[in-house]
Design a protein around this motif. Structure first.
Motif, PDB file in Angstrom:
ATOM      1  N   LEU A  82      12.971  -5.847  -5.212  1.00 49.38           N
ATOM      2  CA  LEU A  82      12.312  -7.309  -5.277  1.00 49.38           C
ATOM      3  C   LEU A  82      13.249  -8.229  -6.080  1.00 49.38           C
ATOM      4  O   LEU A  82      13.557  -9.409  -5.716  1.00 49.38           O
ATOM      5  CB  LEU A  82      10.878  -7.259  -5.833  1.00 49.38           C
ATOM      6  N   LEU A  83      13.761  -7.747  -7.156  1.00 44.59           N
ATOM      7  CA  LEU A  83      14.607  -8.467  -8.082  1.00 44.59           C
ATOM      8  C   LEU A  83      15.835  -8.828  -7.496  1.00 44.59           C
ATOM      9  O   LEU A  83      16.577  -9.832  -7.502  1.00 44.59           O
ATOM     10  CB  LEU A  83      14.700  -7.614  -9.485  1.00 44.59           C
ATOM     11  N   ALA A  84      16.352  -7.839  -6.731  1.00 46.09           N
ATOM     12  CA  ALA A  84      17.780  -8.001  -5.978  1.00 46.09           C
ATOM     13  C   ALA A  84      17.517  -9.102  -4.959  1.00 46.09           C
ATOM     14  O   ALA A  84      18.359  -9.956  -4.683  1.00 46.09           O
ATOM     15  CB  ALA A  84      18.071  -6.799  -5.579  1.00 46.09           C
ATOM     16  N   ALA A  85      16.308  -9.147  -4.217  1.00 46.48           N
ATOM     17  CA  ALA A  85      16.016 -10.066  -2.938  1.00 46.48           C
ATOM     18  C   ALA A  85      15.993 -11.466  -3.930  1.00 46.48           C
ATOM     19  O   ALA A  85      16.412 -12.450  -3.152  1.00 46.48           O
ATOM     20  CB  ALA A  85      14.826  -9.817  -2.286  1.00 46.48           C
ATOM     21  N   VAL A  86      15.224 -11.403  -5.039  1.00 47.66           N
ATOM     22  CA  VAL A  86      15.025 -12.656  -5.622  1.00 47.66           C
ATOM     23  C   VAL A  86      16.489 -13.338  -6.229  1.00 47.66           C
ATOM     24  O   VAL A  86      16.709 -14.598  -6.003  1.00 47.66           O
ATOM     25  CB  VAL A  86      13.990 -12.611  -6.824  1.00 47.66           C
ATOM     26  N   ARG A  87      17.350 -12.488  -6.763  1.00 45.71           N
ATOM     27  CA  ARG A  87      18.618 -12.854  -7.310  1.00 45.71           C
ATOM     28  C   ARG A  87      19.251 -13.134  -6.221  1.00 45.71           C
ATOM     29  O   ARG A  87      20.405 -14.191  -6.528  1.00 45.71           O
ATOM     30  CB  ARG A  87      19.330 -11.803  -8.096  1.00 45.71           C
ATOM     31  N   CYS A 147       0.872  -1.221  -0.014  1.00 44.98           N
ATOM     32  CA  CYS A 147      -0.024  -0.100   0.154  1.00 44.98           C
ATOM     33  C   CYS A 147       0.781   1.124  -0.080  1.00 44.98           C
ATOM     34  O   CYS A 147       2.066   1.386   0.040  1.00 44.98           O
ATOM     35  CB  CYS A 147      -0.730  -0.009   1.250  1.00 44.98           C
ATOM     36  N   ALA A 148       0.281   2.314  -0.250  1.00 47.04           N
ATOM     37  CA  ALA A 148       1.070   3.693  -0.287  1.00 47.04           C
ATOM     38  C   ALA A 148       1.625   3.999   0.689  1.00 47.04           C
ATOM     39  O   ALA A 148       2.640   4.813   0.807  1.00 47.04           O
ATOM     40  CB  ALA A 148      -0.128   4.805  -0.588  1.00 47.04           C
ATOM     41  N   ASP A 149       1.105   3.743   2.113  1.00 42.54           N
ATOM     42  CA  ASP A 149       1.781   4.055   3.414  1.00 42.54           C
ATOM     43  C   ASP A 149       3.146   3.250   3.675  1.00 42.54           C
ATOM     44  O   ASP A 149       3.761   3.398   4.560  1.00 42.54           O
ATOM     45  CB  ASP A 149       0.882   4.280   4.318  1.00 42.54           C
ATOM     46  N   TRP A 150       3.393   2.254   2.847  1.00 43.56           N
ATOM     47  CA  TRP A 150       4.370   1.333   3.038  1.00 43.56           C
ATOM     48  C   TRP A 150       5.538   1.809   2.372  1.00 43.56           C
ATOM     49  O   TRP A 150       6.116   1.151   1.488  1.00 43.56           O
ATOM     50  CB  TRP A 150       4.021  -0.116   2.701  1.00 43.56           C
ATOM     51  N   ALA A 151       5.936   2.978   2.328  1.00 43.99           N
ATOM     52  CA  ALA A 151       6.909   3.665   1.318  1.00 43.99           C
ATOM     53  C   ALA A 151       8.193   3.998   1.846  1.00 43.99           C
ATOM     54  O   ALA A 151       8.988   4.343   0.797  1.00 43.99           O
ATOM     55  CB  ALA A 151       5.952   5.094   0.925  1.00 43.99           C
ATOM     56  N   SER A 152       8.626   3.629   2.861  1.00 47.78           N
ATOM     57  CA  SER A 152      10.146   4.078   3.326  1.00 47.78           C
ATOM     58  C   SER A 152      11.108   3.184   2.832  1.00 47.78           C
ATOM     59  O   SER A 152      10.542   2.120   2.316  1.00 47.78           O
ATOM     60  CB  SER A 152      10.191   4.239   5.003  1.00 47.78           C
ATOM     61  N   ASP A 153      12.328   3.377   2.813  1.00 49.69           N
ATOM     62  CA  ASP A 153      13.254   2.517   2.461  1.00 49.69           C
ATOM     63  C   ASP A 153      13.025   1.193   3.325  1.00 49.69           C
ATOM     64  O   ASP A 153      13.270  -0.065   2.582  1.00 49.69           O
ATOM     65  CB  ASP A 153      14.682   3.120   2.414  1.00 49.69           C
ATOM     66  N   ALA A 154      13.143   1.344   4.316  1.00 51.04           N
ATOM     67  CA  ALA A 154      12.900   0.194   5.234  1.00 51.04           C
ATOM     68  C   ALA A 154      11.918  -0.484   5.059  1.00 51.04           C
ATOM     69  O   ALA A 154      11.647  -2.016   5.020  1.00 51.04           O
ATOM     70  CB  ALA A 154      13.206   0.501   6.691  1.00 51.04           C
ATOM     71  N   ASP A 155      10.836  -0.002   4.889  1.00 52.47           N
ATOM     72  CA  ASP A 155       9.207  -0.721   4.307  1.00 52.47           C
ATOM     73  C   ASP A 155       9.710  -1.700   3.071  1.00 52.47           C
ATOM     74  O   ASP A 155       9.138  -2.589   3.190  1.00 52.47           O
ATOM     75  CB  ASP A 155       8.230   0.276   4.531  1.00 52.47           C
ATOM     76  N   LEU A 156      10.092  -0.900   1.809  1.00 53.62           N
ATOM     77  CA  LEU A 156       9.992  -1.259   0.807  1.00 53.62           C
ATOM     78  C   LEU A 156      11.219  -2.764   0.679  1.00 53.62           C
ATOM     79  O   LEU A 156      10.762  -3.657   0.306  1.00 53.62           O
ATOM     80  CB  LEU A 156      10.381  -0.393  -0.303  1.00 53.62           C
ATOM     81  N   ASN A 157      11.989  -2.337   1.520  1.00 53.77           N
ATOM     82  CA  ASN A 157      13.034  -3.516   1.717  1.00 53.77           C
ATOM     83  C   ASN A 157      12.557  -4.717   2.437  1.00 53.77           C
ATOM     84  O   ASN A 157      12.825  -5.809   2.187  1.00 53.77           O
ATOM     85  CB  ASN A 157      14.338  -2.895   2.461  1.00 53.77           C
ATOM     86  N   GLN A 158      11.873  -4.497   3.551  1.00 57.04           N
ATOM     87  CA  GLN A 158      11.154  -5.417   4.263  1.00 57.04           C
ATOM     88  C   GLN A 158      10.255  -6.375   3.461  1.00 57.04           C
ATOM     89  O   GLN A 158      10.174  -7.635   3.214  1.00 57.04           O
ATOM     90  CB  GLN A 158      10.321  -5.091   5.466  1.00 57.04           C
ATOM     91  N   ALA A 159       9.282  -5.619   2.585  1.00 60.25           N
ATOM     92  CA  ALA A 159       8.205  -6.142   1.673  1.00 60.25           C
ATOM     93  C   ALA A 159       9.031  -6.950   0.774  1.00 60.25           C
ATOM     94  O   ALA A 159       8.592  -8.081   0.329  1.00 60.25           O
ATOM     95  CB  ALA A 159       7.398  -5.067   1.203  1.00 60.25           C
ATOM     96  N   ALA A 160       9.939  -6.570   0.076  1.00 61.03           N
ATOM     97  CA  ALA A 160      10.509  -7.183  -1.091  1.00 61.03           C
ATOM     98  C   ALA A 160      11.419  -8.322  -0.626  1.00 61.03           C
ATOM     99  O   ALA A 160      11.268  -9.521  -1.328  1.00 61.03           O
ATOM    100  CB  ALA A 160      11.805  -6.128  -1.588  1.00 61.03           C
TER     101      ALA A 160
END
Length: 487
Positions: A313-318, A265-278
């Motif tokens: 996400l691509l970095a985490a998958v690789r 979602c839009a509020d999950w926008a910080s670098d830490a948030d996006l890294n965790q989700a990825a």
């Protein structure tokens, strides 16, 4: 290798047809057992039926003692069991150990629930006609249970059939997946340790459990047998639907999988948030080579976040390591066999032909298919619309939460969904609006606590697993009304 026996009415036996189990990764033989003959199947069902009344009357201390024993013994044999799971299923050893730990917990939880399984008292003098009356509502077993289990969790999904049956006092006949019977038979060894060998005593009755390796095309006879009034099946949708049609007078519970979605979602926008989700999505889209009913398959991201999320996400998958599942460093092992990997490959190829882009992955090697991320996938492509049951993630942008919820609901399935948000309002909106059995907020849909109700709606099945939920499914209420008493 000496063949491993299976169990008929608690006793180890051998069948007429040899069954060899091969490692999905390299094809080597990992063990042998045998398939049950027709007379052995009949003996197992007859024993379950004959002991049903006695099983239902077992004192709580006998049932809880057996469950505690199995939990304890599984913990003692944890590493041996984990390595067997890896050998016959191809699951990376790190995830096999997690599965064993969960099964230990399942049997412990079942023992605790059995201790609380006492019924409910209701006073009836809420109306004048009920003065002097008290109702006691207790749940009693419907009868023997048929448990049919898949290959992807060869221990824990067997535990989710067996443990609640023992907890309520219902005999159970288990048919494990033909590809992975050995782990179920190891569990049978532990159950046999608390089974009476020669008549009544202080353990489980001898007919309380049977574990029968059988080809899938011979399961229909068990499903049709009226002496098994409860059928609990975990597996593919078409097979589950066929079971439901063939047993209309029986109590059928079905866990049929899905194409689980996560929404960022839009509020999950910080670098830490996006890294965790990825990282969470990468891990749990691929952690069993995608062979989990709640593995992440569809990923919806607020469109203005996509450019920041997708590279992560691509970095985490690789970063995920694919290889020998016995290697401690392996994250993703093979699929159950090469045919399964070829099917995944064909679905990805279809999506690419329809306009999708492979961002990473996409090259099969025998039974191993690498973690793969696709974008631009038409929503009607099988890799998005059906259950891929492989290490494939489909990523798509959405305009807002409402569009994300609509995309998640645009599915024939409804098992679980993950919603990455910090907003309590969004969390409750998701819980209200998503047509699924469970909504996981702040994490992937792959989270499951074994004691919570677990199951889905629509094409994902009927009924719920989770210890108390399954105990309720295996039983029915019986009311006792006491009259002429002063409350």
């Amino acid at each position: 290798m000496e063949p491993v026996p299976f169990f008929v009415a608690g006793r180890p036996v051998h069948g007429p047809e040899p069954l060899t189990v091969h490692h999905p990764y390299d094809g080597r033989e990992v063990g042998r057992t045998s398939s049950a003959g027709a007379d052995q199947v009949e003996a197992a069902v007859a024993a379950a039926a004959s002991v049903a009344d006695r099983a239902a009357a077992l004192p709580a201390h006998v049932r809880t003692g057996a469950l505690d024993h199995v939990s304890r013994r599984l913990a003692e044999r944890a590493e041996e069991t984990a390595r067997l799971i890896t050998a016959e299923s191809g699951k990376p050893i790190r995830w096999s150990r997690v599965e064993v730990a969960r099964a230990v917990s399942v049997f412990r939880w079942a023992a605790e629930e059995a201790r609380r399984w006492s019924g409910e008292a209701q006073r009836l003098d809420t109306d004048p006609a009920g003065e002097g009356r008290l109702a006691l509502v207790r749940r009693v077993p419907r009868g023997p249970v048929l448990g049919i289990t898949p290959f992807n969790f060869p221990l824990n999904l067997v535990a989710h059939k067996v443990a609640p049956a023992l907890a309520v006092g219902a005999p159970i006949v288990v048919k494990p997946a033909p590809a992975t019977p050995l782990t179920a038979l190891l569990l049978g060894e532990l159950l046999a340790e608390v089974t009476e060998p020669d008549g009544p005593g202080t353990g489980l009755p001898a007919g309380m459990f049977s574990i029968l390796p059988l080809p899938n095309d011979r399961a229909a006879g068990l499903v049709a047998d009226p002496r098994l009034p409860v059928v609990s099946f975990t597996g593919s949708g078409p097979v589950g639907a066929a079971i439901r049609r063939s047993a209309p007078q029986r109590h059928v519970t079905l866990e049929l999988g899905g194409n689980a979605a996560a929404l960022v979602c839009a509020d999950w926008a910080s670098d830490a948030d996006l890294n965790q989700a990825a990282e969470r999505i990468a891990t749990f889209g691929n952690y069993q080579a995608g062979q989990s009913c709640i593995a992440v398959q569809r990923v919806y991201v607020h469109e203005w976040l996509l450019d920041g999320f997708l590279p992560r996400l691509l970095a985490a998958v690789r970063a995920l390591r694919t290889g020998d599942p016995a290697d401690e460093a392996t994250d993703v092992g093979p699929l159950i066999d090469e045919a399964a990997a070829r099917r995944v490959e064909s679905w990805v190829d279809e999506a690419v032909a329809a306009g999708a882009t492979i961002e990473v992955g996409g090259r099969r090697d025998g039974a191993t298919y690498p973690p793969t991320v696709l974008t631009g996938v038409p929503s009607t492509s099988r890799v998005s619309a059906e259950e891929v049951f492989g290490p494939v993630l489909v990523v798509a942008p959405v305009a807002d939460d409402a569009a994300g919820f609509a995309a998640i609901n645009d599915s024939a399935y409804g098992l679980q969904a993950g919603v990455f948000t910090h907003s309590l309002q969004t969390a409750f909106a998701a819980h209200r609006g998503l047509r699924v059995g469970g909504v996981i907020v702040g994490d992937v849909p792959s989270y499951r606590a074994d004691q919570m109700p677990y199951g889905g709606v629509r094409g994902s099945g009927v009924g719920r697993e989770g210890l108390r939920s399954a105990m309720e499914d295996y039983t029915e209420p019986r009311v006792l009304v006491l009259s002429g008493i002063e409350l």
